[in-house]
Scaffold this motif. Structure first.
Motif, PDB file in Angstrom:
ATOM      1  N   PHE A  62       0.825  -1.204   0.000  1.00 12.08           N
ATOM      2  CA  PHE A  62       0.000   0.000   0.000  1.00 12.08           C
ATOM      3  C   PHE A  62       0.859   1.254   0.000  1.00 12.08           C
ATOM      4  O   PHE A  62       0.528   2.253  -0.651  1.00 12.08           O
ATOM      5  N   ALA A  63       1.976   1.212   0.726  1.00 13.35           N
ATOM      6  CA  ALA A  63       2.839   2.385   0.868  1.00 13.35           C
ATOM      7  C   ALA A  63       3.889   2.503  -0.227  1.00 13.35           C
ATOM      8  O   ALA A  63       4.669   3.450  -0.236  1.00 13.35           O
ATOM      9  N   SER A  64       3.899   1.580  -1.155  1.00 16.44           N
ATOM     10  CA  SER A  64       4.971   1.516  -2.149  1.00 16.44           C
ATOM     11  C   SER A  64       4.805   2.499  -3.302  1.00 16.44           C
ATOM     12  O   SER A  64       5.720   2.681  -4.104  1.00 16.44           O
TER      13      SER A  64
ATOM     14  N   GLN B 215      11.400  -8.786   4.900  1.00 16.88           N
ATOM     15  CA  GLN B 215      11.304  -7.322   4.824  1.00 16.88           C
ATOM     16  C   GLN B 215      12.519  -6.655   5.464  1.00 16.88           C
ATOM     17  O   GLN B 215      13.072  -5.689   4.910  1.00 16.88           O
ATOM     18  N   LEU B 216      12.936  -7.169   6.599  1.00 14.45           N
ATOM     19  CA  LEU B 216      14.060  -6.558   7.306  1.00 14.45           C
ATOM     20  C   LEU B 216      15.377  -6.742   6.564  1.00 14.45           C
ATOM     21  O   LEU B 216      16.311  -5.941   6.730  1.00 14.45           O
ATOM     22  N   ALA B 217      15.456  -7.778   5.745  1.00 13.35           N
ATOM     23  CA  ALA B 217      16.696  -8.036   5.004  1.00 13.35           C
ATOM     24  C   ALA B 217      16.863  -7.073   3.835  1.00 13.35           C
ATOM     25  O   ALA B 217      17.972  -6.961   3.276  1.00 13.35           O
ATOM     26  N   GLN B 218      15.822  -6.365   3.471  1.00 15.24           N
ATOM     27  CA  GLN B 218      15.916  -5.437   2.345  1.00 15.24           C
ATOM     28  C   GLN B 218      16.615  -4.143   2.765  1.00 15.24           C
ATOM     29  O   GLN B 218      16.236  -3.535   3.772  1.00 15.24           O
ATOM     30  N   PRO B 219      17.616  -3.719   2.021  1.00 13.27           N
ATOM     31  CA  PRO B 219      18.182  -2.385   2.282  1.00 13.27           C
ATOM     32  C   PRO B 219      17.092  -1.329   2.160  1.00 13.27           C
ATOM     33  O   PRO B 219      16.115  -1.516   1.420  1.00 13.27           O
ATOM     34  N   VAL B 220      17.237  -0.249   2.867  1.00 12.18           N
ATOM     35  CA  VAL B 220      16.200   0.785   2.870  1.00 12.18           C
ATOM     36  C   VAL B 220      15.829   1.204   1.455  1.00 12.18           C
ATOM     37  O   VAL B 220      14.642   1.328   1.120  1.00 12.18           O
ATOM     38  N   GLU B 221      16.840   1.388   0.591  1.00 13.80           N
ATOM     39  CA  GLU B 221      16.570   1.856  -0.774  1.00 13.80           C
ATOM     40  C   GLU B 221      15.799   0.840  -1.608  1.00 13.80           C
ATOM     41  O   GLU B 221      15.206   1.194  -2.632  1.00 13.80           O
ATOM     42  N   GLU B 222      15.807  -0.409  -1.207  1.00 16.18           N
ATOM     43  CA  GLU B 222      15.088  -1.450  -1.939  1.00 16.18           C
ATOM     44  C   GLU B 222      13.755  -1.812  -1.283  1.00 16.18           C
ATOM     45  O   GLU B 222      13.008  -2.638  -1.798  1.00 16.18           O
ATOM     46  N   SER B 223      13.482  -1.198  -0.176  1.00 16.70           N
ATOM     47  CA  SER B 223      12.240  -1.475   0.543  1.00 16.70           C
ATOM     48  C   SER B 223      11.057  -0.846  -0.190  1.00 16.70           C
ATOM     49  O   SER B 223      11.167   0.244  -0.756  1.00 16.70           O
ATOM     50  N   PRO B 224       9.911  -1.513  -0.179  1.00 15.22           N
ATOM     51  CA  PRO B 224       8.720  -0.883  -0.773  1.00 15.22           C
ATOM     52  C   PRO B 224       8.356   0.426  -0.097  1.00 15.22           C
ATOM     53  O   PRO B 224       7.758   1.310  -0.732  1.00 15.22           O
ATOM     54  N   PHE B 225       8.731   0.583   1.161  1.00 14.43           N
ATOM     55  CA  PHE B 225       8.446   1.832   1.862  1.00 14.43           C
ATOM     56  C   PHE B 225       9.190   3.009   1.232  1.00 14.43           C
ATOM     57  O   PHE B 225       8.796   4.162   1.390  1.00 14.43           O
TER      58      PHE B 225
ATOM     59  N   THR C  12      12.952  12.787   1.137  1.00 20.31           N
ATOM     60  CA  THR C  12      13.785  11.580   1.073  1.00 20.31           C
ATOM     61  C   THR C  12      14.433  11.310   2.415  1.00 20.31           C
ATOM     62  O   THR C  12      14.416  10.173   2.915  1.00 20.31           O
ATOM     63  N   ALA C  13      14.986  12.349   3.025  1.00 20.10           N
ATOM     64  CA  ALA C  13      15.642  12.185   4.325  1.00 20.10           C
ATOM     65  C   ALA C  13      14.637  11.771   5.399  1.00 20.10           C
ATOM     66  O   ALA C  13      14.928  10.900   6.240  1.00 20.10           O
ATOM     67  N   GLU C  14      13.465  12.366   5.372  1.00 20.62           N
ATOM     68  CA  GLU C  14      12.461  12.049   6.388  1.00 20.62           C
ATOM     69  C   GLU C  14      11.932  10.624   6.215  1.00 20.62           C
ATOM     70  O   GLU C  14      11.680   9.928   7.206  1.00 20.62           O
ATOM     71  N   HIS C  15      11.756  10.194   4.983  1.00 16.37           N
ATOM     72  CA  HIS C  15      11.308   8.812   4.753  1.00 16.37           C
ATOM     73  C   HIS C  15      12.383   7.815   5.155  1.00 16.37           C
ATOM     74  O   HIS C  15      12.089   6.776   5.767  1.00 16.37           O
ATOM     75  N   ARG C  16      13.612   8.120   4.825  1.00 12.73           N
ATOM     76  CA  ARG C  16      14.702   7.214   5.215  1.00 12.73           C
ATOM     77  C   ARG C  16      14.754   7.069   6.740  1.00 12.73           C
ATOM     78  O   ARG C  16      14.868   5.966   7.269  1.00 12.73           O
ATOM     79  N   ALA C  17      14.638   8.186   7.436  1.00 11.73           N
ATOM     80  CA  ALA C  17      14.689   8.151   8.903  1.00 11.73           C
ATOM     81  C   ALA C  17      13.494   7.382   9.461  1.00 11.73           C
ATOM     82  O   ALA C  17      13.640   6.616  10.432  1.00 11.73           O
TER      83      ALA C  17
END
Length: 265
Positions: free
Chosen positions: A155-157, A216-226, A246-251
């Motif tokens: 949903f968040a992707s 899900q946890l194994a995915q690097p942040v940049e590859e996460s659907p989030f 971008t910074a706020e989503h990463r955090a």
């Protein structure tokens, strides 16, 4: 000859008019009153439908978004609190009480079907949201077939109903992310209640859920659907907004969602 035919036609029409009894005024009034009553009951029924629908959308903002209703787009919903289910039960009971105020027999055949279907649905909703049933269901808040942990990432992707067209859309996404992390902690609380009451998920279900979370946890942040919406910025976004969002989503992913998933695991 033509005049004779016209005269005969006029005479015949007059004879028929005299032979057919006129509809009494009181009968016309009764028919009009019946139609008005039927319309009134129809209006009452559909007003009840509208009220129930509105309450449901407010409780389920994600459902609203799937219908194109963005009034509650800054919320993900409350999936695991007893208050939410108590409200749903009260709404169902209120709808059933409202139905009793409507004369079903005054409805059209189509409206009667709608009446009966609504009554059935609300009766089932009242049962499903009763404390007795929740003691068996809510304490097993997610499973490997369905659950917020499997639904929300998609949903968040950016590939689902959540819009990502404006800066506000992205800021609403951040608000939903924060609430999602809270919901995962709420799910943990329900699981612990089930542990105490002896209502547990099966070992197979639990292992599968853990595997889903680990994936899900194994995915690097940049590859996460989030993180997906970060690659979908509209062209009219300023560079400053892109960098900030971008910074706020990463955090949020790193410090909010992933730690909550680890706690759930």
């Amino acid at each position: 000859m033509k005049s004779l035919r016209l005269a005969l036609a006029a005479t015949t029409a007059l004879s028929l008019a005299i032979a057919l009894p006129a509809v009494p005024a009181f009968a016309q009034e009764a028919d009009a009153a019946s139609a008005t009553a039927a319309q009134s009951e129809h209006d009452k029924l559909f007003a009840l439908f509208a009220a129930a629908n509105e309450a449901s959308l407010e409780r389920n903002p994600v459902n609203a978004m799937f219908r194109g209703d963005m009034r509650y787009a800054d919320r993900v919903g409350d999936f695991f609190s007893y208050e939410t289910y108590a409200d749903a039960r009260q709404d169902a009971l209120g709808s059933l009480a409202g139905l009793k105020e409507i004369d079903r027999e005054a409805l059209s055949e189509t409206d009667k079907i709608a009446y009966d279907a609504f009554e059935y649905y609300q009766t089932e909703a009242a049962k499903e949201n009763s404390p007795e049933i929740l003691a068996l269901t809510l304490v097993r808040p997610i499973n490997h077939f369905s659950g917020v942990h499997t639904f929300y990432p998609t949903f968040a992707s950016g590939q689902s109903a959540a819009p990502f067209k404006t800066v506000e859309d992205y800021e609403n996404n951040l608000k939903r992310h924060a609430q999602y992390a809270e919901q995962l902690d709420e799910a943990i609380a329900r699981f612990r209640e089930g542990l105490e009451s002896g209502v547990l998920a099966t070992s197979l279900t639990t292992r599968n859920m853990i595997e889903q979370i680990d994936t899900q946890l194994a995915q690097p942040v940049e590859e996460s659907p989030f993180y997906g919406p970060m690659g979908m910025f509209p062209e009219d976004f300023s560079e400053a907004d892109k960098a900030r969002l971008t910074a706020e989503h990463r955090a949020m992913i790193t410090d909010g969602i992933y730690p909550a998933l680890k706690r759930l695991r």
